[in-house]
Design a protein around this motif. Structure first.
Motif, PDB file in Angstrom:
ATOM      1  N   TYR A 267      69.782  -1.373 -76.999  1.00 31.65           N
ATOM      2  CA  TYR A 267      70.408  -1.245 -78.314  1.00 31.65           C
ATOM      3  C   TYR A 267      70.134  -2.448 -79.202  1.00 31.65           C
TER       4      TYR A 267
ATOM      5  N   LEU B  14      65.520   4.677 -75.962  1.00 28.68           N
ATOM      6  CA  LEU B  14      66.519   3.768 -75.422  1.00 28.68           C
ATOM      7  C   LEU B  14      66.570   3.888 -73.901  1.00 28.68           C
TER       8      LEU B  14
ATOM      9  N   LEU C 184      68.891   5.004 -81.878  1.00 29.42           N
ATOM     10  CA  LEU C 184      68.102   3.857 -82.301  1.00 29.42           C
ATOM     11  C   LEU C 184      67.905   3.880 -83.814  1.00 29.42           C
TER      12      LEU C 184
END
Length: 217
Positions: free
Chosen positions: A85, A104, A130
């Motif tokens: 993240y 991710l 994202l």
């Protein structure tokens, strides 16, 4: 047809986890595994694969640098970056480097599979979470990149102020009056700025400053 995948990941646990997940998809096969970007680029010319999945933060050679080298030497190579993240600031760099996907590490196996299939078809894939983080943090990300750029070039506050005024179209005489300096000092400071940025003249200096968002106009 089996999709041949190369995995570049330095952490054993994540590497083994991704390998297990991909092995569950019947037409996917991991054909090579590398523990850092340098190992990957060292074997670049001999690789026969459809997709490369690479981590971003790795020792020896990071994923961004490895992607730049790979896409320069083998433009047809399709690369998907694995991200945490807090890696959103690398989004721009990876896109520029030539990555076609951004997934991710917290994503499901279904999302990873979707990314691989879409990128293999010549499309792009970016995790929705994202993209949301990138949009929300757009200003902070740009400010961070600008700060890193100015620090890398060792631009001082005075040089950034000079750049700001140059971009407003001020002449050397006007710059000297505005900054309470001599015209000769202004010329010397501009020459130093050009050496740092690689600009050959005023116009190139302005283009560089705007393109790299070092100044606001």
């Amino acid at each position: 047809m089996t999709l041949k995948i190369v995995l570049v990941e330095d952490l054993d646990l994540i590497r083994e986890g991704i390998t297990v997940l991909i092995s569950q998809i019947k037409d996917f096969e991991i054909v090579n595994i590398f523990k850092n970007g340098q190992e990957f680029v060292d074997h670049l010319d001999e690789l026969d694969c459809d997709i490369v999945i690479t981590d971003i933060d790795m020792p020896v050679l990071d994923g961004i640098s490895a992607t730049k080298i790979a896409t320069a030497r083998r433009p047809e190579m399709k690369i998907i970056a694995l991200s945490m993240y807090n890696d959103t600031k690398y989004y721009y760099e990876l896109i520029t480097a030539g990555a076609k996907g951004f997934v991710l590490k917290q994503s499901s196996v279904e999302e990873l599979e979707k990314a691989i299939r879409l990128v293999n078809e010549g499309k792009s894939f970016f995790s929705e979470q994202l993209l949301y983080n990138v949009i929300v943090n757009m200003q902070n990300i740009e400010q961070t990149l600008v700060k890193e750029k100015t620090e890398l070039l060792k631009l001082t506050e005075k040089e950034i102020e000079l750049l700001q005024l140059i971009c407003k179209g001020l002449s050397n005489k006007e710059l000297a009056e505005q900054l309470f300096l001599s015209v000769k000092t202004i010329e010397s400071n501009k020459a130093k700025l050009m050496r740092k940025t690689g600009a050959k003249n005023n116009a190139a200096l302005i283009i560089w400053a705007i393109k790299n968002r070092v100044v606001d106009i």
